[in-house]
Enzyme design. Structure first.
Site, PDB file in Angstrom:
ATOM      1  N   THR A 107     -11.463 -17.782  16.465  1.00 15.36           N
ATOM      2  CA  THR A 107     -10.597 -16.698  16.954  1.00 15.36           C
ATOM      3  C   THR A 107     -10.727 -16.512  18.413  1.00 15.36           C
ATOM      4  OG1 THR A 107     -10.457 -14.333  17.010  1.00 15.36           O
ATOM      5  CG2 THR A 107     -12.339 -15.255  16.331  1.00 15.36           C
ATOM      6  N   ASP A 108      -9.606 -16.168  19.000  1.00 19.39           N
ATOM      7  CA  ASP A 108      -9.940 -15.815  20.453  1.00 19.39           C
ATOM      8  C   ASP A 108     -10.967 -14.605  20.940  1.00 19.39           C
ATOM      9  OD1 ASP A 108      -8.371 -13.658  19.579  1.00 19.39           O
ATOM     10  OD2 ASP A 108      -6.454 -13.954  21.058  1.00 19.39           O
ATOM     11  N   GLU A 109     -11.085 -14.033  19.966  1.00 18.53           N
ATOM     12  CA  GLU A 109     -11.965 -12.817  20.103  1.00 18.53           C
ATOM     13  C   GLU A 109     -13.380 -13.322  20.571  1.00 18.53           C
ATOM     14  OE1 GLU A 109     -11.771  -9.437  17.265  1.00 18.53           O
ATOM     15  OE2 GLU A 109      -9.968 -10.127  16.704  1.00 18.53           O
ATOM     16  N   TYR A 120     -18.164  -8.841  14.742  1.00 20.93           N
ATOM     17  CA  TYR A 120     -17.246  -9.819  13.932  1.00 20.93           C
ATOM     18  C   TYR A 120     -17.262 -10.997  15.026  1.00 20.93           C
ATOM     19  CZ  TYR A 120     -12.813 -12.186  13.425  1.00 20.93           C
ATOM     20  OH  TYR A 120     -11.803 -13.228  13.280  1.00 20.93           O
ATOM     21  N   LYS A 128     -18.364 -15.009  14.823  1.00 22.93           N
ATOM     22  CA  LYS A 128     -17.648 -16.369  15.095  1.00 22.93           C
ATOM     23  C   LYS A 128     -17.903 -17.297  16.060  1.00 22.93           C
ATOM     24  CE  LYS A 128     -14.140 -16.700  13.048  1.00 22.93           C
ATOM     25  NZ  LYS A 128     -13.938 -17.415  11.730  1.00 22.93           N
TER      26      LYS A 128
HETATM   27  P1  NAD Z   1      -9.459 -12.279   5.156  1.00 25.54           P
HETATM   28  O1  NAD Z   1     -10.324 -11.749   5.626  1.00 25.54           O
HETATM   29  O2  NAD Z   1      -7.945 -11.992   5.093  1.00 25.54           O
HETATM   30  O3  NAD Z   1      -9.968 -13.636   4.402  1.00 25.54           O
HETATM   31  C1  NAD Z   1     -11.016 -14.048   4.359  1.00 25.54           C
HETATM   32  C2  NAD Z   1     -11.240 -14.775   2.977  1.00 25.54           C
HETATM   33  O4  NAD Z   1     -12.641 -15.580   3.046  1.00 25.54           O
HETATM   34  C3  NAD Z   1     -11.280 -14.010   1.651  1.00 25.54           C
HETATM   35  O5  NAD Z   1     -10.358 -14.610   0.755  1.00 25.54           O
HETATM   36  C4  NAD Z   1     -12.785 -13.931   1.354  1.00 25.54           C
HETATM   37  O6  NAD Z   1     -12.873 -13.779  -0.078  1.00 25.54           O
HETATM   38  C5  NAD Z   1     -13.250 -15.239   1.826  1.00 25.54           C
HETATM   39  N1  NAD Z   1     -14.738 -15.170   2.086  1.00 25.54           N
HETATM   40  C6  NAD Z   1     -15.448 -14.309   2.966  1.00 25.54           C
HETATM   41  N2  NAD Z   1     -16.622 -14.661   2.577  1.00 25.54           N
HETATM   42  C7  NAD Z   1     -16.690 -15.722   1.880  1.00 25.54           C
HETATM   43  C8  NAD Z   1     -17.889 -16.494   1.641  1.00 25.54           C
HETATM   44  N3  NAD Z   1     -19.086 -16.267   1.905  1.00 25.54           N
HETATM   45  N4  NAD Z   1     -17.726 -17.507   0.880  1.00 25.54           N
HETATM   46  C9  NAD Z   1     -16.271 -18.010   0.356  1.00 25.54           C
HETATM   47  N5  NAD Z   1     -15.305 -17.337   0.699  1.00 25.54           N
HETATM   48  C10 NAD Z   1     -15.528 -16.115   1.332  1.00 25.54           C
HETATM   49  O7  NAD Z   1      -9.313 -13.187   6.825  1.00 25.54           O
HETATM   50  P2  NAD Z   1      -8.157 -14.077   7.659  1.00 25.54           P
HETATM   51  O8  NAD Z   1      -7.366 -12.949   8.279  1.00 25.54           O
HETATM   52  O9  NAD Z   1      -7.299 -14.676   6.537  1.00 25.54           O
HETATM   53  O10 NAD Z   1      -8.905 -14.917   8.406  1.00 25.54           O
HETATM   54  C11 NAD Z   1      -9.207 -16.374   8.008  1.00 25.54           C
HETATM   55  C12 NAD Z   1     -10.025 -17.130   9.184  1.00 25.54           C
HETATM   56  O11 NAD Z   1      -9.051 -16.762  10.112  1.00 25.54           O
HETATM   57  C13 NAD Z   1     -11.241 -16.191   9.327  1.00 25.54           C
HETATM   58  O12 NAD Z   1     -12.240 -17.177   9.767  1.00 25.54           O
HETATM   59  C14 NAD Z   1     -11.015 -15.578  10.824  1.00 25.54           C
HETATM   60  O13 NAD Z   1     -12.027 -15.231  11.795  1.00 25.54           O
HETATM   61  C15 NAD Z   1      -9.802 -16.273  11.464  1.00 25.54           C
HETATM   62  N6  NAD Z   1      -8.540 -15.785  12.239  1.00 25.54           N
HETATM   63  C16 NAD Z   1      -7.980 -14.566  11.773  1.00 25.54           C
HETATM   64  C17 NAD Z   1      -7.323 -14.119  12.439  1.00 25.54           C
HETATM   65  C18 NAD Z   1      -6.303 -12.643  12.199  1.00 25.54           C
HETATM   66  O14 NAD Z   1      -5.655 -12.420  12.832  1.00 25.54           O
HETATM   67  N7  NAD Z   1      -6.465 -12.553  11.005  1.00 25.54           N
HETATM   68  C19 NAD Z   1      -6.926 -14.495  13.969  1.00 25.54           C
HETATM   69  C20 NAD Z   1      -7.586 -15.603  14.435  1.00 25.54           C
HETATM   70  C21 NAD Z   1      -8.622 -16.221  13.452  1.00 25.54           C
HETATM   71  P1  TYD Z   2      -7.063  -5.323  13.879  1.00 24.42           P
HETATM   72  O1  TYD Z   2      -5.773  -5.325  13.029  1.00 24.42           O
HETATM   73  O2  TYD Z   2      -8.245  -4.592  13.424  1.00 24.42           O
HETATM   74  O3  TYD Z   2      -7.216  -6.761  14.592  1.00 24.42           O
HETATM   75  P2  TYD Z   2      -8.414  -6.807  15.912  1.00 24.42           P
HETATM   76  O4  TYD Z   2      -9.270  -5.687  16.261  1.00 24.42           O
HETATM   77  O5  TYD Z   2      -9.086  -8.209  15.296  1.00 24.42           O
HETATM   78  O6  TYD Z   2      -7.480  -7.202  17.185  1.00 24.42           O
HETATM   79  O7  TYD Z   2      -6.459  -4.402  15.324  1.00 24.42           O
HETATM   80  C1  TYD Z   2      -5.421  -4.748  16.275  1.00 24.42           C
HETATM   81  C2  TYD Z   2      -5.492  -3.533  17.051  1.00 24.42           C
HETATM   82  O8  TYD Z   2      -4.950  -2.639  16.582  1.00 24.42           O
HETATM   83  C3  TYD Z   2      -6.773  -3.226  17.794  1.00 24.42           C
HETATM   84  O9  TYD Z   2      -6.421  -3.004  19.150  1.00 24.42           O
HETATM   85  C4  TYD Z   2      -7.246  -2.036  17.203  1.00 24.42           C
HETATM   86  C5  TYD Z   2      -6.020  -1.534  16.817  1.00 24.42           C
HETATM   87  N1  TYD Z   2      -6.126  -0.441  15.438  1.00 24.42           N
HETATM   88  C6  TYD Z   2      -5.726   0.599  15.553  1.00 24.42           C
HETATM   89  O10 TYD Z   2      -5.242   1.332  16.749  1.00 24.42           O
HETATM   90  N2  TYD Z   2      -5.802   1.514  14.442  1.00 24.42           N
HETATM   91  C7  TYD Z   2      -6.207   1.019  13.270  1.00 24.42           C
HETATM   92  O11 TYD Z   2      -6.266   1.714  12.295  1.00 24.42           O
HETATM   93  C8  TYD Z   2      -6.436  -0.524  13.141  1.00 24.42           C
HETATM   94  C9  TYD Z   2      -7.212  -1.121  12.019  1.00 24.42           C
HETATM   95  C10 TYD Z   2      -6.545  -1.065  14.433  1.00 24.42           C
END
Ligand code: NAD
Ligand code: TYD
Length: 342
Positions: A124-126, A149, A153
């Site tokens: 992630t970019d975070e 988090y 990562k």
């Molecule tokens: P999510 O929380 O929707 O899904 C995570 C999945 O991983 C779930 O199905 C969960 O059951 C599984 N999981 C968790 N712990 C586990 C373990 N110990 N063993 C096996 N499975 C496990 O998350 P997401 O949004 O789909 O993100 C997926 C990946 O992409 C993550 O690595 C996250 O850091 C990365 N990512 C997400 C975003 C975003 O905006 N959602 C952006 C950049 C990177």
């Molecule tokens: P989120 O979807 O949790 O992603 P991330 O924190 O990983 O970027 O949040 C996106 C943005 O929205 C972040 O600036 C936090 C804000 N946010 C709210 O304002 N209210 C909420 O209830 C949530 C979950 C997020």
């Protein structure tokens, strides 16, 4: 080709498995997921019986279970499995250390010991921390995570890169910006706001709603991951971004407008601790080297996403049952009783 996808019952992983089955007609996909609160077989309903898709329930940090659950060779491994919600990591970071750090290392070791092919680690970019009002993240930006988090990562990224340098493992890392689209767990900003708006519930916007995220459609992310896995340079990191920076308040207002709901539903609540002001990706490297670029238009596809959640209420209601309710009450209960001026 036979490939392993971990975390394939989550938001991005389930979209990716569906994408792979469609785009790579001769690939067999083993989908391994622990099915935490965020992982749901309901997100895979249409492909669970697909002849080239096998689902296995296991924890990537449990070495013995992983060794037993995975048989045969994998040509490619995609690691999506992680705890992914910043607010939960603030409430308790333990599960993040286990899944995101120990889990990543366990998988890295297994790939090496078993001689699997390339490992693509989804990051992630975070990990770069927060930007001010100007500038963009490049692959050379310093790693300065803020939340537990993001720190977990970042630790995993460093372990993946260490495996490449120390053991010569074939790895690539993608660092992506905030995703939106179908099947996102409704604890994240966009699905949470859509579902609350549909039910005329308060929309809890942290602080003044001025934080900026660089939104990317999950389909663009999936295409980027496959591009990097197939063509990326071993040992490299690739930033993937949506070129769609928006303030949170702008996103929330667009959702309300699409649903024809009043802005009075917006409630400004106590800010998230150490809330990163802005994320924004410079995707020049992946564009120049691999020809990937985001294709989706944020406004158009945000509207499509709103419609998807409206039409898939059953999915949302099912995944929101159980453990999720407890977290919502403990996290938002106080915040919504303690609203700020915004
Ligand atoms: P999510 O929380 O929707 O899904 C995570 C999945 O991983 C779930 O199905 C969960 O059951 C599984 N999981 C968790 N712990 C586990 C373990 N110990 N063993 C096996 N499975 C496990 O998350 P997401 O949004 O789909 O993100 C997926 C990946 O992409 C993550 O690595 C996250 O850091 C990365 N990512 C997400 C975003 C975003 O905006 N959602 C952006 C950049 C990177
Ligand atoms: P989120 O979807 O949790 O992603 P991330 O924190 O990983 O970027 O949040 C996106 C943005 O929205 C972040 O600036 C936090 C804000 N946010 C709210 O304002 N209210 C909420 O209830 C949530 C979950 C997020």
């Amino acid at each position: 080709m036979r490939v392993l996808v971990t975390g394939g019952a989550g938001f991005i992983g389930s979209n990716f498995v569906r994408y792979l089955l469609k785009e790579r007609a001769d690939w067999d996909v083993v989908n391994l997921d622990l099915l935490t609160y965020a992982g749901n077989l309901k997100s895979l309903e249409d492909i669970l019986d697909h002849p080239r898709h096998t689902f296995v329930r296991a924890d990537i940090s449990d070495q013995a279970r992983l060794c037993e659950a995975l048989q045969g060779h994998f040509d490619l491994v995609f690691n999506f499995a992680a705890e992914s919600h910043v607010d939960r990591s603030i409430a308790d970071a333990t599960a993040f250390v286990r899944a995101n750090i120990l889990g990543a290392q366990t998988l890295i070791d297994l790939c090496r010991e078993r001689g699997y092919g390339r490992l693509l680690h989804v990051s992630t970019d975070e990990v770069y921390g927060s930007l001010g009002e100007h500038g963009l993240f490049t692959e050379d930006s310093p790693i300065k995570p803020t939340s537990p988090y993001a720190a977990s990562k970042a630790a995993a990224d460093l372990l993946v890169l260490a495996a490449a340098r120390t053991h010569g493992q074939d790895v690539v890392i993608t660092r992506c910006s905030n995703n939106y689209g179908p099947y996102q767990f409704p604890e994240k900003l966009i699905p949470l706001m859509i579902l609350n708006a549909l039910d005329d519930l308060p929309l809890p916007v942290y602080g003044e709603g001025v934080n900026v995220r660089d939104w990317i459609h999950v389909a663009d992310h999936c295409r980027g991951i496959l591009t990097v896995a197939e063509n990326g340079r071993s040992g490299s990191v690739y930033n993937l971004g949506g070129k769609s920076e928006r303030q949170n308040l702008t996103v929330v207002k667009s959702i309300l407008e699409t649903l024809d709901k009043p802005e009075s539903l917006i409630h400004f609540v106590t800010d998230r601790p150490a809330h990163d002001l802005r994320y924004a990706i410079d995707p020049t490297f992946v564009e120049a080297e691999l020809g990937w670029t985001p294709r989706h238009d944020f406004e158009t596809d945000l509207r499509a996403t709103v419609h998807w959640y409206r039409e898939n209420r059953e999915w949302a209601d099912e995944v929101r049952s159980g453990e999720y309710r407890q977290f919502t009450e403990s996290w938002y209960g106080k915040r919504l009783g303690d609203e700020t001026a915004g």
